[in-house]
Write a protein that holds these residues in place. Structure first.
Motif, short mmCIF file in Angstrom:
data_model
loop_
_atom_site.label_atom_id
_atom_site.label_comp_id
_atom_site.label_asym_id
_atom_site.label_seq_id
_atom_site.Cartn_x
_atom_site.Cartn_y
_atom_site.Cartn_z
N LEU A 57 29.55 72.63 84.38
CA LEU A 57 30.18 72.70 83.07
C LEU A 57 29.27 72.15 82.00
CD1 LEU A 57 32.52 73.17 81.17
CD2 LEU A 57 33.46 70.96 81.88
N THR A 58 28.70 70.97 82.27
CA THR A 58 27.79 70.37 81.31
C THR A 58 26.58 71.26 81.08
OG1 THR A 58 28.49 68.18 82.01
CG2 THR A 58 26.43 68.32 80.79
N THR A 59 26.05 71.81 82.16
CA THR A 59 24.89 72.68 82.06
C THR A 59 25.20 73.91 81.23
OG1 THR A 59 24.18 71.94 84.23
CG2 THR A 59 23.18 73.97 83.38
N ALA A 60 26.40 74.49 81.49
CA ALA A 60 26.78 75.69 80.75
C ALA A 60 26.96 75.39 79.27
CB ALA A 60 28.07 76.27 81.32
N TYR A 80 24.99 75.69 73.72
CA TYR A 80 24.55 75.03 72.49
C TYR A 80 23.14 75.44 72.13
CZ TYR A 80 23.21 71.41 69.22
OH TYR A 80 22.78 70.75 68.12
N SER A 81 22.24 75.40 73.10
CA SER A 81 20.84 75.69 72.80
C SER A 81 20.65 77.14 72.44
CB SER A 81 19.96 75.31 74.01
OG SER A 81 20.34 76.06 75.15
N CYS A 82 21.45 78.04 73.07
CA CYS A 82 21.29 79.46 72.81
C CYS A 82 21.90 79.85 71.47
CB CYS A 82 21.94 80.29 73.92
SG CYS A 82 21.07 80.17 75.50
N SER A 83 22.80 79.03 70.94
CA SER A 83 23.51 79.41 69.73
C SER A 83 23.02 78.66 68.50
CB SER A 83 25.01 79.17 69.90
OG SER A 83 25.25 77.81 70.17
N GLU A 103 39.10 71.50 80.58
CA GLU A 103 39.04 72.55 81.59
C GLU A 103 38.51 73.88 81.08
OE1 GLU A 103 42.75 72.97 83.62
OE2 GLU A 103 42.98 70.83 83.97
N ILE A 104 38.64 74.13 79.78
CA ILE A 104 38.25 75.43 79.23
C ILE A 104 36.73 75.49 79.09
CG2 ILE A 104 38.45 76.97 77.25
CD1 ILE A 104 41.23 75.76 76.75
N TRP A 105 36.13 76.50 79.68
CA TRP A 105 34.68 76.68 79.59
C TRP A 105 34.28 77.46 78.33
CZ3 TRP A 105 31.02 76.81 84.20
CH2 TRP A 105 31.44 75.92 85.19
N LYS A 106 35.01 78.53 78.04
CA LYS A 106 34.65 79.39 76.90
C LYS A 106 35.29 78.80 75.63
CE LYS A 106 33.97 83.53 79.67
NZ LYS A 106 34.33 84.95 79.89
N LYS A 107 34.73 77.69 75.23
CA LYS A 107 35.34 76.92 74.14
C LYS A 107 35.22 77.60 72.79
CE LYS A 107 35.08 72.28 76.08
NZ LYS A 107 34.64 70.89 75.83
N GLU A 108 34.14 78.33 72.56
CA GLU A 108 33.99 78.97 71.26
C GLU A 108 35.12 79.96 71.02
OE1 GLU A 108 30.02 80.53 71.05
OE2 GLU A 108 29.25 78.67 70.20
N THR A 168 43.28 70.66 66.52
CA THR A 168 42.52 69.43 66.76
C THR A 168 41.17 69.77 67.34
OG1 THR A 168 44.59 68.27 67.22
CG2 THR A 168 42.56 67.19 67.90
N ILE A 169 40.13 69.13 66.83
CA ILE A 169 38.77 69.32 67.34
C ILE A 169 38.38 68.07 68.12
CG2 ILE A 169 36.34 69.58 66.68
CD1 ILE A 169 37.28 71.20 64.29
N PHE A 170 37.80 68.28 69.29
CA PHE A 170 37.38 67.18 70.15
C PHE A 170 35.99 66.71 69.74
CE2 PHE A 170 35.82 65.93 74.59
CZ PHE A 170 36.39 64.67 74.51
N TYR A 171 35.82 65.40 69.61
CA TYR A 171 34.58 64.81 69.11
C TYR A 171 33.33 65.38 69.78
CZ TYR A 171 31.06 61.26 67.98
OH TYR A 171 29.91 60.63 67.57
N ARG A 172 33.32 65.41 71.10
CA ARG A 172 32.09 65.81 71.79
C ARG A 172 31.81 67.31 71.62
NH1 ARG A 172 30.75 62.48 77.18
NH2 ARG A 172 28.71 62.65 76.20
N ASP A 173 32.86 68.11 71.48
CA ASP A 173 32.64 69.52 71.20
C ASP A 173 31.93 69.68 69.87
OD1 ASP A 173 33.85 70.33 73.54
OD2 ASP A 173 35.80 70.71 72.61
N TYR A 174 32.38 68.95 68.88
CA TYR A 174 31.84 69.10 67.53
C TYR A 174 30.47 68.44 67.39
CZ TYR A 174 31.69 69.07 62.41
OH TYR A 174 31.33 69.25 61.10
N GLU A 175 30.33 67.22 67.89
CA GLU A 175 29.12 66.45 67.64
C GLU A 175 28.02 66.69 68.68
OE1 GLU A 175 28.20 64.71 65.13
OE2 GLU A 175 30.06 64.71 63.99
N GLU A 176 28.36 67.18 69.87
CA GLU A 176 27.37 67.23 70.94
C GLU A 176 27.21 68.59 71.60
OE1 GLU A 176 28.02 64.13 73.82
OE2 GLU A 176 28.66 62.70 72.30
N TRP A 177 28.31 69.27 71.89
CA TRP A 177 28.25 70.37 72.84
C TRP A 177 28.22 71.76 72.22
CZ3 TRP A 177 32.49 67.92 76.41
CH2 TRP A 177 31.91 66.89 77.17
N LEU A 178 28.86 71.97 71.09
CA LEU A 178 28.94 73.29 70.50
C LEU A 178 28.11 73.37 69.22
CD1 LEU A 178 32.76 74.08 70.98
CD2 LEU A 178 30.84 74.59 72.51
#
Length: 478
Positions: free
Chosen positions: A11-14, A19-22, A347-352, A366-376
């Protein structure tokens, strides 16, 4: 409340790969906070809130209300210890406000049993905000009372709201005492709390002279008996009790109630009637009937776990037809708080795709901190926030679904044209003819994912497109 969640390394890898691809968005012309226009704040069904003043979105600041803005969950499980977290969040408030985020939800702010290592869900002293030497520390895991107050002041200075996570079901960190109701020694003596406020004994926990139990106990912690007069007084009735002190002195604007399955909905209803402020309950259940009943009985919003699990089935289970199913935002949009991830479950992988869904539909997203600041991709997230705040008005009509495609229309309100969102879970570009509410109007994709600028026909029909594993969001080109 934290539940044990086992995550796969994949999950983390994906997410990192996503993130890097987008990151390269130079070809896209996204609508972002820098392009905000002056409009009236509206509810999730498009009706304007009576805020008492006009709101200028040109600088991204606006009054937060259920459905009228976007909430940030400003923490994740096991944020760095050491008393720095309040300052970390403080440093991000202006940027979040500029992006159009209207409120933040903080973790439990008071001293808990595990002291400097606690995430706050094992509360000992509700009035120790990091200013008493207690449980092995003065500061909480997140920082000092002074730093918390500075953060709250900063939030309000940016015309945002701040919500406190409140744990009312259970306590931890009490001393042993002889319990006349159990005939044993129990850790229910909280008469020595450093603040000297809300002292508790075995009479304030289950079982006691009033009842043996309530709706649920969590993790073996001493279970607060909300029927006890001392508990009611100190939690929500007294002018210097927890609720009113948090609201009137600490200046919190609302509440996220932890583990509401553990006590009756009447507790939150009484809190709301006596204290006021926005409230949302964590009732962890996919049954929309239970969510709706609790929200009505508690007079509170509730997290839309029905929507959360349907999105997981739709986007990761490759069946977008399930988005036709019932969800809290469809049943009672004024009381639905939607989310893609939180500190307990991710649990959701396709977060975008999931964020494109909740930020274009009814409910309070609601936006999750790590999604906004780190992962997406933050640029894309800001674009979705802009679309939510500027275009997502009116009720919702689902126009088309199959296993791979989902198209819905927000019908607009009071001069705002609304939008059409197209989500594509397949590996190829898709196109569909759909019926809009717009006659002979040029429209565009406000995400920049499509370069089309089609014009709707006299009968309001138009062909739109959507990229693979992506989304497009259409409205009048204005």
């Amino acid at each position: 409340m934290k539940k044990p969640i086992f995550k796969l390394l994949a999950l983390t890898t994906a997410l990192m790969a996503m993130y890097s691809c987008s990151n390269d968005d130079s070809a896209n012309t996204l609508e972002t906070a820098k392009e905000f226009k002056t409009i009236n704040v509206t509810t999730h069904d498009g009706r304007p809130f009576d805020t008492g003043k006009k709101t200028n979105l040109s600088n991204g600041r606006y009054v937060a209300n259920p459905g009228g803005g976007v909430m940030m969950q400003a923490f994740y499980w096991d944020v760095p210890a050491g008393g720095t977290w309040w300052n970390v969040v403080n440093s991000k408030i202006t940027a979040w406000s500029n992006a159009g985020i209207g409120s933040i939800w903080l973790p439990p702010v008071s001293k808990a049993q595990n002291g400097p290592f606690s995430m706050g869900y094992d509360p000992t002293d509700y009035f120790d905000f990091g200013n008493f030497n207690q449980n092995g520390t003065v500061e909480t895991r997140f920082g000092s009372k002074t730093e918390l107050e500075s953060l709250i002041t900063k939030v309000h200075g940016e015309n945002m709201q701040v919500y406190a996570d409140i744990v009312l079901n259970h306590n931890s960190g009490g001393q042993l005492e002889s319990n006349p109701f159990t005939g044993t020694q129990t850790y229910t003596n909280f008469t020595g709390v450093a603040s000297g406020k809300f002292k508790r004994t075995s009479a304030d926990f289950h079982k006691n002279a009033l009842r043996n139990n309530d709706e649920g106990i969590f993790g073996g912690f001493p279970d607060l008996a909300h029927v006890a007069p001392n508990v009611q007084d100190w939690l929500w009735k007294r002018s210097d009790g927890v609720g009113k002190f948090y609201k009137n002195t600490m200046k919190f604007d609302g509440w996220r109630f932890d583990y509401v399955k553990g006590f009756g909905a009447w507790v939150v209803k009484d809190w709301n009637a006596n204290v006021g402020g926005f409230s949302v309950g964590e009732l962890w259940d996919a049954n929309v009937n239970l969510l709706n009943d609790w929200a009505n009985n508690a007079n509170s919003s509730v997290f839309d776990f029905a929507c959360y699990y349907k999105m997981n089935d739709a986007f990761d289970g490759n069946n977008l037809n399930v988005l036709n199913d019932d969800m809290m935002w469809k049943r009672n949009p004024y009381k639905a708080v939607t989310f893609v991830a939180n500190h307990d479950t991710d649990e959701i992988w396709k977060k975008e795709l999931a964020y494109a869904y909740i930020l274009t539909h009814e409910g309070y997203p609601t936006i999750f901190y790590r999604d906004y600041e780190e992962w997406l991709n933050k640029t894309k997230m800001n674009n979705l926030i802009w679309i939510h705040n500027n275009k997502a008005t009116g009720n919702t009509s689902i126009l088309y679904t199959d296993t791979d495609e989902y198209i819905a229309r927000r019908n607009g309100y009071n001069g705002n044209p609304g939008l059409v969102v197209y989500i594509n879970n397949s590996n190829t570009w898709q196109e569909r003819w759909i019926q809009t509410n717009w006659t002979n109007a040029q429209i565009k994709d406000f995400t920049g994912n499509s370069g089309w600028y089609p014009t709707t026909q006299a009968d309001k029909w138009v062909k739109i497109q959507c990229p693979p594993n992506g989304y497009s969001i259409w409205s009048i080109n204005m």
